[in-house]
Design a protein around this motif. Structure first.
Motif, PDB file in Angstrom:
ATOM      1  N   VAL A   1      22.196  31.032 -58.812  1.00 43.33           N
ATOM      2  CA  VAL A   1      22.411  30.407 -60.123  1.00 43.33           C
ATOM      3  C   VAL A   1      22.650  28.912 -59.970  1.00 43.33           C
ATOM      4  N   LEU A   2      23.451  28.557 -58.975  1.00 36.15           N
ATOM      5  CA  LEU A   2      23.763  27.144 -58.767  1.00 36.15           C
ATOM      6  C   LEU A   2      22.476  26.356 -58.477  1.00 36.15           C
ATOM      7  N   CYS A   3      21.623  26.914 -57.617  1.00 35.13           N
ATOM      8  CA  CYS A   3      20.366  26.240 -57.293  1.00 35.13           C
ATOM      9  C   CYS A   3      19.477  26.142 -58.527  1.00 35.13           C
ATOM     10  N   LEU A   4      19.405  27.248 -59.260  1.00 36.49           N
ATOM     11  CA  LEU A   4      18.552  27.255 -60.445  1.00 36.49           C
ATOM     12  C   LEU A   4      19.005  26.198 -61.448  1.00 36.49           C
ATOM     13  N   TYR A   5      20.310  26.155 -61.690  1.00 41.12           N
ATOM     14  CA  TYR A   5      20.812  25.198 -62.668  1.00 41.12           C
ATOM     15  C   TYR A   5      20.607  23.766 -62.169  1.00 41.12           C
ATOM     16  N   THR A   6      20.828  23.553 -60.877  1.00 45.34           N
ATOM     17  CA  THR A   6      20.616  22.211 -60.318  1.00 45.34           C
ATOM     18  C   THR A   6      19.169  21.779 -60.514  1.00 45.34           C
ATOM     19  N   ILE A   7      18.246  22.688 -60.222  1.00 47.99           N
ATOM     20  CA  ILE A   7      16.831  22.357 -60.396  1.00 47.99           C
ATOM     21  C   ILE A   7      16.540  22.041 -61.860  1.00 47.99           C
ATOM     22  N   TRP A   8      17.076  22.868 -62.752  1.00 44.68           N
ATOM     23  CA  TRP A   8      16.880  22.658 -64.199  1.00 44.68           C
ATOM     24  C   TRP A   8      17.347  21.265 -64.600  1.00 44.68           C
ATOM     25  N   VAL A   9      18.458  20.820 -64.022  1.00 47.56           N
ATOM     26  CA  VAL A   9      19.033  19.528 -64.395  1.00 47.56           C
ATOM     27  C   VAL A   9      18.233  18.355 -63.823  1.00 47.56           C
ATOM     28  N   VAL A  10      17.712  18.499 -62.586  1.00 49.37           N
ATOM     29  CA  VAL A  10      17.064  17.344 -61.959  1.00 49.37           C
ATOM     30  C   VAL A  10      15.574  17.209 -62.286  1.00 49.37           C
ATOM     31  N   MET A  11      14.983  18.271 -62.847  1.00 47.94           N
ATOM     32  CA  MET A  11      13.538  18.229 -63.105  1.00 47.94           C
ATOM     33  C   MET A  11      13.080  17.093 -64.022  1.00 47.94           C
ATOM     34  N   PRO A  12      13.763  16.804 -65.136  1.00 39.87           N
ATOM     35  CA  PRO A  12      13.244  15.791 -66.058  1.00 39.87           C
ATOM     36  C   PRO A  12      12.981  14.458 -65.374  1.00 39.87           C
ATOM     37  N   PHE A  13      13.920  14.018 -64.561  1.00 39.58           N
ATOM     38  CA  PHE A  13      13.778  12.735 -63.881  1.00 39.58           C
ATOM     39  C   PHE A  13      12.547  12.749 -62.978  1.00 39.58           C
ATOM     40  N   LYS A  14      12.399  13.824 -62.216  1.00 40.43           N
ATOM     41  CA  LYS A  14      11.282  13.889 -61.275  1.00 40.43           C
ATOM     42  C   LYS A  14       9.944  13.962 -62.001  1.00 40.43           C
ATOM     43  N   ILE A  15       9.885  14.769 -63.046  1.00 33.87           N
ATOM     44  CA  ILE A  15       8.628  14.883 -63.796  1.00 33.87           C
ATOM     45  C   ILE A  15       8.255  13.531 -64.386  1.00 33.87           C
ATOM     46  N   LEU A  16       9.246  12.856 -64.960  1.00 32.10           N
ATOM     47  CA  LEU A  16       8.977  11.557 -65.584  1.00 32.10           C
ATOM     48  C   LEU A  16       8.417  10.561 -64.573  1.00 32.10           C
ATOM     49  N   ILE A  17       9.082  10.469 -63.426  1.00 31.48           N
ATOM     50  CA  ILE A  17       8.664   9.489 -62.421  1.00 31.48           C
ATOM     51  C   ILE A  17       7.282   9.842 -61.868  1.00 31.48           C
ATOM     52  N   LEU A  18       7.060  11.132 -61.591  1.00 31.12           N
ATOM     53  CA  LEU A  18       5.773  11.536 -61.021  1.00 31.12           C
ATOM     54  C   LEU A  18       4.636  11.368 -62.024  1.00 31.12           C
ATOM     55  N   THR A  19       4.912  11.666 -63.301  1.00 30.59           N
ATOM     56  CA  THR A  19       3.847  11.514 -64.294  1.00 30.59           C
ATOM     57  C   THR A  19       3.416  10.064 -64.395  1.00 30.59           C
ATOM     58  N   SER A  20       4.393   9.148 -64.367  1.00 26.09           N
ATOM     59  CA  SER A  20       3.957   7.754 -64.485  1.00 26.09           C
ATOM     60  C   SER A  20       3.290   7.275 -63.191  1.00 26.09           C
ATOM     61  N   ALA A  21       3.678   7.845 -62.039  1.00 26.43           N
ATOM     62  CA  ALA A  21       2.992   7.492 -60.795  1.00 26.43           C
ATOM     63  C   ALA A  21       1.544   7.981 -60.843  1.00 26.43           C
ATOM     64  N   LEU A  22       1.351   9.201 -61.335  1.00 27.41           N
ATOM     65  CA  LEU A  22      -0.002   9.751 -61.410  1.00 27.41           C
ATOM     66  C   LEU A  22      -0.874   8.940 -62.361  1.00 27.41           C
ATOM     67  N   ALA A  23      -0.250   8.476 -63.450  1.00 29.48           N
ATOM     68  CA  ALA A  23      -1.021   7.719 -64.438  1.00 29.48           C
ATOM     69  C   ALA A  23      -1.437   6.362 -63.894  1.00 29.48           C
ATOM     70  N   SER A  24      -0.693   5.865 -62.902  1.00 29.42           N
ATOM     71  CA  SER A  24      -0.997   4.520 -62.413  1.00 29.42           C
ATOM     72  C   SER A  24      -1.973   4.514 -61.242  1.00 29.42           C
ATOM     73  N   VAL A  25      -2.445   5.689 -60.834  1.00 30.39           N
ATOM     74  CA  VAL A  25      -3.450   5.724 -59.765  1.00 30.39           C
ATOM     75  C   VAL A  25      -4.753   5.144 -60.302  1.00 30.39           C
ATOM     76  N   ASN A  26      -5.321   4.238 -59.543  1.00 29.32           N
ATOM     77  CA  ASN A  26      -6.536   3.540 -59.979  1.00 29.32           C
ATOM     78  C   ASN A  26      -7.695   4.518 -60.217  1.00 29.32           C
ATOM     79  N   GLN A  27      -8.260   4.472 -61.424  1.00 31.35           N
ATOM     80  CA  GLN A  27      -9.299   5.439 -61.802  1.00 31.35           C
ATOM     81  C   GLN A  27     -10.580   5.291 -60.971  1.00 31.35           C
ATOM     82  N   THR A  28     -10.801   4.119 -60.392  1.00 29.70           N
ATOM     83  CA  THR A  28     -12.060   3.936 -59.646  1.00 29.70           C
ATOM     84  C   THR A  28     -12.159   4.893 -58.468  1.00 29.70           C
ATOM     85  N   TYR A  29     -11.019   5.220 -57.860  1.00 27.34           N
ATOM     86  CA  TYR A  29     -11.047   6.173 -56.744  1.00 27.34           C
ATOM     87  C   TYR A  29     -11.598   7.519 -57.212  1.00 27.34           C
TER      88      TYR A  29
END
Lengths: 288, 298
Positions: free
Chosen positions: B160-188
């Motif tokens: 439960v502790l791990c599950l709740y921890t993951i639930w809490v930290v996911m938003p930050f990681k998703i946000l950062i990764l989504t903007s990293a993915l969006a900034s990959v140069n489309q020419t590649y």
């Protein structure tokens, strides 16, 4: 849609399956995120009797009641916790803003001896984890007799080196010419800062205000150390004390009503300032 | 010139006062405390300087339990949450309809009070005399027996502790990764498409290397964050974490400082410095390992 053209190898069918799987994954995580919120609202509108008679929990209720919300405000001092938190958040954020704006302006605009050295010193403070300094702060506040006062709660929570850094970067983007023009007109530094710099850097100011407010609203560790008198509890400590000796352990619906009341302000704030908050967190958030 | 210099310092004075008093001084003081033996909080006296506090903490079974819990939490949640966040972010950036809605929903845990929502998790998982709780209802559909996740076996509590921890930290990681993915140069991507490269190959040969600095950033901050876990555990198991056997290192520090077993700032300081040493070591290892594997593009 760019990916429509990409599946020469996977074929049209493979692409569709992948698309369905993608949406299923997203929907699944959406469910995981939203379900606790649903459960908390659902439980908060179930009556005490109904909740306790459900050995197998029901996923819906046919007789919603607001009684739990009334209980949450009358049986425990939820309104006081709420007012305390609002005051704490407002005062801390306002102080942080004043300190941060002045410091960022000095680093970005003014010239003085030792500036670079001091700035490096400030930056190195960003690496200091809160856990290390909280011990002495607790002792200091206790010795100054500031436990169970708002000063004791607020003062150690004010500083945020990172926001000084963030704002300084933004201040530096304001063209020098504006400053020289203002100087020629005889404008003082303080007036220039308030009349020109602040309006120009409004987005950053709003971002750090919101981030700090979120941090304050959710803070738990320092308020727990600095207060043991329920008169000064913030919502986090309040909910913890409600859990441990509030309504009597079994009144879960009233507890959930309190949880809804506590969670609502930030969710509303988020829905209003969604773009700004998300941009701000990706620039300067640290959680996780 | 002299007057100008004065003005700069004047503008910085509030910040210097706050930081000096509540950060620099405490930072020095915490090291001093950690070496003061038999420090008495009430009379503020101590018997001598030495490393006794450290050896006491290192032999305290509660501390060892806290270290074990924290390490397990770190080892389980950091890879899982980072991997899951990567999967979700890739999924998010491949769709257009409903994208904003999903992004908004996924971010919600970031703006919620950890203590408050933790209570909801506790109720979902807790088994009482009146009800087995919602999660046990789910388990029973699959024929699994009721488990008390809050007061029951260690593995269940850790889950439960791990599950709740993951639930809490996911938003930050998703946000950062989504903007990293969006900034990959489309020419590649365009180049790869012309060559008819498969999706898997594009992901491992282009996307992953391009976002690897972000991943490293998330892993490092993830490690640091997970090592400092505390309020998630309090939310689930209550303030007496030692009794629940679910204390974390930070929890041990605060318990030593305050609460029923508190009043020992010296032990708390020693434990806090040990935590800091662990985090610093792990971060250095992370940086060294990542330097070999990360591609930095200018």
């Amino acid at each position: 849609m760019q990916s429509e053209t990409t599946h020469k190898k996977t074929g049209k069918n493979g692409g569709r399956i992948l698309r369905v799987l993608t949406y299923m994954l997203l929907a699944f995580w959406g469910l995981v995120v939203l379900f606790p919120f649903y459960w908390m609202v659902l439980t908060s509108i179930k009556s005490y009797g109904a909740y306790n008679s459900e050995y197998v929990p029901k996923l819906y209720t046919l007789s919603p009641t607001l009684q739990n919300y009334a209980d949450a405000f009358t049986a425990v001092p939820l309104a006081r916790y709420f007012a305390n938190t609002v005051f704490f958040t407002a005062a801390t954020t306002a102080l942080m803003l004043a300190v941060t704006v002045l410091a960022a302006y000095a680093f970005a605009r003014l010239n003085f001896r030792g500036k670079n050295f001091l700035f490096v010193l400030f930056l190195s403070l960003m690496m200091i984890p809160n856990e290390l300094v909280v011990i002495t702060n607790y002792v200091t506040i206790t010795n100054l007799d500031l436990r169970n006062t708002f000063s004791g709660l607020i003062l150690p929570s004010v500083t945020s080196v990172f926001y000084i850094y963030l704002l300084k970067e933004n201040f530096e983007q304001v063209p020098d010419q504006l400053y020289y023009a203002a100087k020629v007109d005889g404008t003082s530094d303080l007036k220039y800062l308030i009349k020109v710099m602040l309006p120009l850097c409004r987005p950053t100011i709003v971002t750090i205000t919101i981030l700090k407010a979120i941090e304050c609203w959710n803070s738990y560790v320092w308020p727990r150390l600095a207060t043991d008198d329920p008169q000064y509890y913030l919502v986090s400590n309040g909910i913890q004390s409600i859990r441990e000796n509030g309504f009597g352990r079994e009144n879960i619906p009233a507890m959930m009503a309190a949880v809804v009341v506590i969670s609502l302000p930030l969710i509303v704030l988020f829905l209003f300032f969604r773009k700004m908050i998300m941009a701000g967190v990706s620039r300067g958030g640290t959680k996780g | 010139m002299e007057k100008k210099s004065l003005k700069g310092w004047l503008y910085l004075l509030p910040a210097i006062l706050f930081l000096g008093f509540f950060m620099v001084y405490p930072l020095i003081d915490v090291f001093v405390y950690s070496f003061e033996e038999n420090y008495n909080f009430a009379s503020q006296t101590y018997s001598g300087m030495g490393s006794y506090n450290y050896s006491y903490v290192l032999r305290d079974p509660y501390f060892l339990q806290a270290v074990r819990n924290t390490f397990l939490l770190v080892v389980i949640t950091v890879p899982l949450s980072t991997g899951l966040a990567l999967l979700i972010s890739v999924a998010l950036s491949s769709i257009r309809p409903l994208k904003q809605l999903f992004q908004t929903v996924f971010f919600l845990p970031y703006v919620t009070n950890t203590l408050a929502v933790g209570l909801v998790f506790m109720i979902l998982f807790k088994r009482t005399a009146y009800t087995d709780g919602f999660v046990n209802l789910l388990l029973s559909w699959f024929g699994a027996g009721p488990v008390d996740f809050i007061d029951g076996p260690y593995a269940a509590k850790l889950f439960v502790l791990c599950l709740y921890t993951i639930w809490v930290v996911m938003p930050f990681k998703i946000l950062i990764l989504t903007s990293a993915l969006a900034s990959v140069n489309q020419t590649y991507y365009n180049a790869a498409r012309i060559d008819g490269t498969s999706r898997t190959r594009i992901f491992f040969r282009i996307t992953l290397p391009m976002i690897s600095p972000t991943l490293v950033y998330l892993i490092i901050t993830g490690f640091i964050g997970a090592f400092k876990a505390y309020s998630d555990a309090v939310a689930l198991f209550g303030t007496n974490l030692n009794a629940a056997g679910m204390n974390t290192i930070v929890g041990y520090v605060y318990d030593m400082l305050y609460g029923s077993s508190g009043g020992y700032p010296s032990y708390a300081s020693a434990a806090a410095i040990l935590l800091f040493a662990i985090v610093l070591t792990i971060t250095c290892i992370n940086l060294l390992v990542s330097r070999k594997h990360v591609h930095y593009f200018s």
